[in-house]
Design a protein around this motif. Structure first.
Motif, PDB file in Angstrom:
ATOM      1  N   ALA A 121       0.853  -1.154   0.141  1.00  0.00           N
ATOM      2  CA  ALA A 121       0.084  -0.064  -0.104  1.00  0.00           C
ATOM      3  C   ALA A 121       0.907   1.265   0.227  1.00  0.00           C
ATOM      4  O   ALA A 121       0.366   2.209  -0.082  1.00  0.00           O
ATOM      5  N   SER A 122       2.146   1.208   0.532  1.00  0.00           N
ATOM      6  CA  SER A 122       3.161   2.130   0.556  1.00  0.00           C
ATOM      7  C   SER A 122       4.441   1.697   0.443  1.00  0.00           C
ATOM      8  O   SER A 122       4.673   0.782   1.179  1.00  0.00           O
ATOM      9  N   ASP A 123       5.251   2.503  -0.053  1.00  0.00           N
ATOM     10  CA  ASP A 123       6.765   1.949  -0.577  1.00  0.00           C
ATOM     11  C   ASP A 123       7.553   3.322  -0.718  1.00  0.00           C
ATOM     12  O   ASP A 123       7.632   3.507  -1.875  1.00  0.00           O
ATOM     13  N   VAL A 124       7.761   4.132  -0.063  1.00  0.00           N
ATOM     14  CA  VAL A 124       8.232   5.498  -0.064  1.00  0.00           C
ATOM     15  C   VAL A 124       9.478   5.929   0.500  1.00  0.00           C
ATOM     16  O   VAL A 124       9.630   5.345   1.671  1.00  0.00           O
ATOM     17  N   ASP A 166     -14.412  -1.525  -7.218  1.00  0.00           N
ATOM     18  CA  ASP A 166     -14.551  -2.929  -6.985  1.00  0.00           C
ATOM     19  C   ASP A 166     -13.586  -3.704  -6.216  1.00  0.00           C
ATOM     20  O   ASP A 166     -13.328  -4.922  -6.208  1.00  0.00           O
ATOM     21  N   LEU A 167     -13.060  -2.897  -4.984  1.00  0.00           N
ATOM     22  CA  LEU A 167     -12.069  -3.518  -4.197  1.00  0.00           C
ATOM     23  C   LEU A 167     -12.751  -4.379  -3.112  1.00  0.00           C
ATOM     24  O   LEU A 167     -13.703  -3.928  -2.716  1.00  0.00           O
ATOM     25  N   ALA A 168     -12.138  -5.251  -2.443  1.00  0.00           N
ATOM     26  CA  ALA A 168     -12.638  -5.940  -1.409  1.00  0.00           C
ATOM     27  C   ALA A 168     -12.559  -5.253  -0.245  1.00  0.00           C
ATOM     28  O   ALA A 168     -11.777  -4.345  -0.076  1.00  0.00           O
ATOM     29  N   PRO A 169     -13.317  -5.275   0.597  1.00  0.00           N
ATOM     30  CA  PRO A 169     -13.232  -4.621   1.831  1.00  0.00           C
ATOM     31  C   PRO A 169     -12.204  -4.540   2.663  1.00  0.00           C
ATOM     32  O   PRO A 169     -11.427  -5.439   2.647  1.00  0.00           O
ATOM     33  N   VAL A 170     -11.871  -3.319   3.166  1.00  0.00           N
ATOM     34  CA  VAL A 170     -10.227  -3.320   3.826  1.00  0.00           C
ATOM     35  C   VAL A 170     -10.488  -3.883   5.181  1.00  0.00           C
ATOM     36  O   VAL A 170     -11.522  -3.749   6.044  1.00  0.00           O
ATOM     37  N   SER A 175      -2.313   2.193   5.772  1.00  0.00           N
ATOM     38  CA  SER A 175      -2.019   3.302   5.789  1.00  0.00           C
ATOM     39  C   SER A 175      -2.815   4.446   5.363  1.00  0.00           C
ATOM     40  O   SER A 175      -3.264   5.497   6.080  1.00  0.00           O
ATOM     41  N   GLY A 176      -3.585   4.156   4.465  1.00  0.00           N
ATOM     42  CA  GLY A 176      -4.667   5.110   3.557  1.00  0.00           C
ATOM     43  C   GLY A 176      -6.023   4.844   4.185  1.00  0.00           C
ATOM     44  O   GLY A 176      -7.043   5.358   3.561  1.00  0.00           O
ATOM     45  N   GLY A 177      -6.371   3.933   5.059  1.00  0.00           N
ATOM     46  CA  GLY A 177      -7.773   3.587   5.295  1.00  0.00           C
ATOM     47  C   GLY A 177      -8.348   4.842   6.403  1.00  0.00           C
ATOM     48  O   GLY A 177      -7.719   5.628   7.061  1.00  0.00           O
TER      49      GLY A 177
END
Length: 390
Positions: free
Chosen positions: A146-149, A196-200, A206-208
Motif C-alpha cells: 500500500a506504501s513504499d516511499v 470493485d475493491l474487497a473490503p479493507v 496506511s490510507g484507511g
C-alpha cells in the motif's frame, strides 16, 4: 515510436538512467507511483506562512500542485493540474513554478498572478542543513504494498517576496525559516480507489479510514542551534493505533549538521492539543537513544506553538479529498482553482472531517540552552497516551 520504449525527453540526454527505458517511464506500473516536493516557509514571529507542493504521477499522466499562504487565521490556496504529456520536461503546472537553482542548496518557488485568488509570490529556499532521510515507509496490507516511499527533509532559510491582494511582503532570510521534503515511490491517497475493491480489513492500513479508533499521527522536523554555531535536527514521524507497544510506523533521528544521523530507539511525546481544533500548543518530547553498552540516554525537548492561530491546512492542498479532488486524479487537460478560507480554526471545519487537523504548525523547540524552530503535523483521534486535550 516503438511500442516497448517510452517517449524521448530532454532528461534522457543526461547519464542518469537506471532502468531500461526512457525517463518518461518508471520501473513500477503501480498507478500510485508518485514523485513529490513539499515546502513550508514561515516568519519566525508567526505572522505569515507560505506553503507549496508539487507532484508528478508518471503512471497517471498527471502533474499537479498547490501553493498558498496563511496570514492570521485566513488561508488562501491555489490548486493546479495538467497532463504530464503536455510538457514532460517542465517541473511546474499552471501558475506554479519550481526551479532547481543549485541541487540540494537552493530551490526557487513561484506563484504567478492567477484567476483563483489574489496572491502571487517568488520565494527561494536556501538550505542550511544537509538533507536527511527518514526510514523507508513500507506498508503491506492484504498482500499489496500500500506504501513504499523514501523521503528526505531539509532545513533552510527563505528570501523573496509575497504579494497578497496587492500588498507586498518582503521575505528576509533573517526573519524566516522553512523546511522542504522530497519523496518518491508508491504512495497512499493518490487518486480515488477503484469501486470493485474487497473490503479493507482492520484499521492498520496506511490510507484507511481511521475514524472510530484511537489514532495518533505526528511528524516533526526542526533546526536547533548551539552556542558554538553547530546545529542539529530532532526529526521523527510515527503513526499508531491504540498506543500499545511500538508504533505501526516509526522513524526517528537526531540529525547533526555534519551529516550524522543518530537513531532514536523510543520516543514519547506529551503534547497539549487545543480542544476546539486539535492544534498542538505545547509539551515535551522525550527521545531515548543508545548509550555505552546497555545504557540509554534520555533527551528531553520542549515544544511550543509560535502563534496558536497559525498552521497552514494541507487538506485544501489535496492531502486527502477536497472538493472531490485528490492528488493524482484527472481534473482536465489544464485545471486551476482555489479559495480563501477566512477562519481555518473554526471548530466547524474539524467537525466536517478529522483530516482538517493536518496542518504545518510553526513551533519553537528547545533542549536545555539550545533553541530553534520546527514544524509539526498531527492527527489525534480518541484517547491516546501522552495526548492531553486542553
Amino acid at each position: 515510436m516503438i511500442p516497448t520504449i517510452a517517449a524521448l525527453t530532454g532528461a534522457d540526454e543526461f547519464f542518469n538512467h537506471q532502468i531500461v527505458n526512457t525517463f518518461a517511464a518508471v520501473a513500477s506500473p503501480e498507478r500510485a507511483w508518485t514523485e513529490k516536493a513539499w515546502f513550508t516557509l514561515m516568519r519566525k514571529d508567526g505572522s505569515l506562512q507560505a506553503s507549496f507542493g508539487l507532484g508528478k504521477y508518471a503512471n497517471r499522466n498527471i502533474v499537479d500542485g498547490f501553493a498558498g499562504v496563511q496570514i492570521g487565521t485566513r488561508q488562501m490556496t491555489v490548486r493546479a493540474s495538467r497532463l504530464l504529456s503536455s510538457a514532460p520536461d517542465e517541473m511546474g503546472v499552471g501558475p506554479l513554478g519550481y526551479a532547481v537553482v543549485k541541487p540540494l542548496e537552493a530551490i526557487r518557488l513561484t506563484l504567478a498572478e492567477n484567476s483563483a485568488v489574489p496572491l502571487r509570490f517568488e520565494l527561494t529556499f536556501h538550505a542550511n542543513m544537509p538533507g536527511f532521510f527518514e526510514n523507508r515507509d513500507v506498508v503491506i496490507h492484504d498482500g499489496r504494498a500500500a506504501s513504499d516511499v523514501i523521503r528526505f527533509h531539509q532545513a533552510g532559510t527563505v528570501s523573496g517576496w509575497i504579494e497578497i491582494e496587492g500588498e507586498r511582503h518582503e521575505v528576509n532570510p533573517d526573519e524566516w525559516y522553512g523546511f522542504r521534503d522530497r519523496s518518491w515511490g508508491v504512495r497512499e491517497h493518490v487518486g480515488l480507489d477503484p469501486a470493485d475493491l474487497a473490503p479493507v480489513s482492520g484499521h492498520g492500513v496506511s490510507g484507511g479510514n481511521k475514524a472510530g479508533s484511537a489514532f495518533h499521527f505526528n511528524w516533526l522536523v526542526s533546526k536547533i542551534d548551539r552556542a558554538d554555531g553547530s546545529s542539529y535536527d530532532l526529526a521523527y514521524y510515527f503513526r499508531d493505533f491504540g498506543g500499545e507497544g511500538p508504533p505501526a510506523y516509526f522513524s526517528g533521528y537526531i540529525n547533526e549538521s555534519d551529516g550524522r544521523q543518530i537513531p532514536i530507539l523510543h520516543l514519547y511525546p506529551e503534547i497539549d492539543y487545543r480542544a476546539s481544533d486539535r492544534g498542538a500548543m505545547r509539551g515535551t518530547v522525550t527521545a531515548i537513544i543508545a548509550g555505552r553498552g546497555k545504557s540509554v540516554e534520555e533527551r528531553v525537548f520542549e515544544i511550543e506553538a509560535i502563534n496558536p492561530e497559525m498552521g497552514f491546512r494541507l487538506l485544501p492542498g489535496m492531502y486527502g479529498e477536497w472538493k472531490g479532488q485528490i492528488h493524482g486524479s484527472y481534473k482536465g487537460e489544464a485545471f486551476l482553482d482555489g479559495e480563501t478560507i477566512e477562519d481555518v480554526n473554526n471548530p466547524a471545519k474539524l467537525a466536517e472531517t478529522y483530516r482538517w487537523q493536518i496542518r504545518d504548525r510553526p513551533v519553537r523547540i528547545t533542549e536545555g540552552a539550545n533553541s530553534g524552530y520546527g514544524d509539526m503535523e498531527s492527527i489525534i483521534l480518541g484517547d491516546y497516551p501522552g495526548v492531553r486535550i486542553v
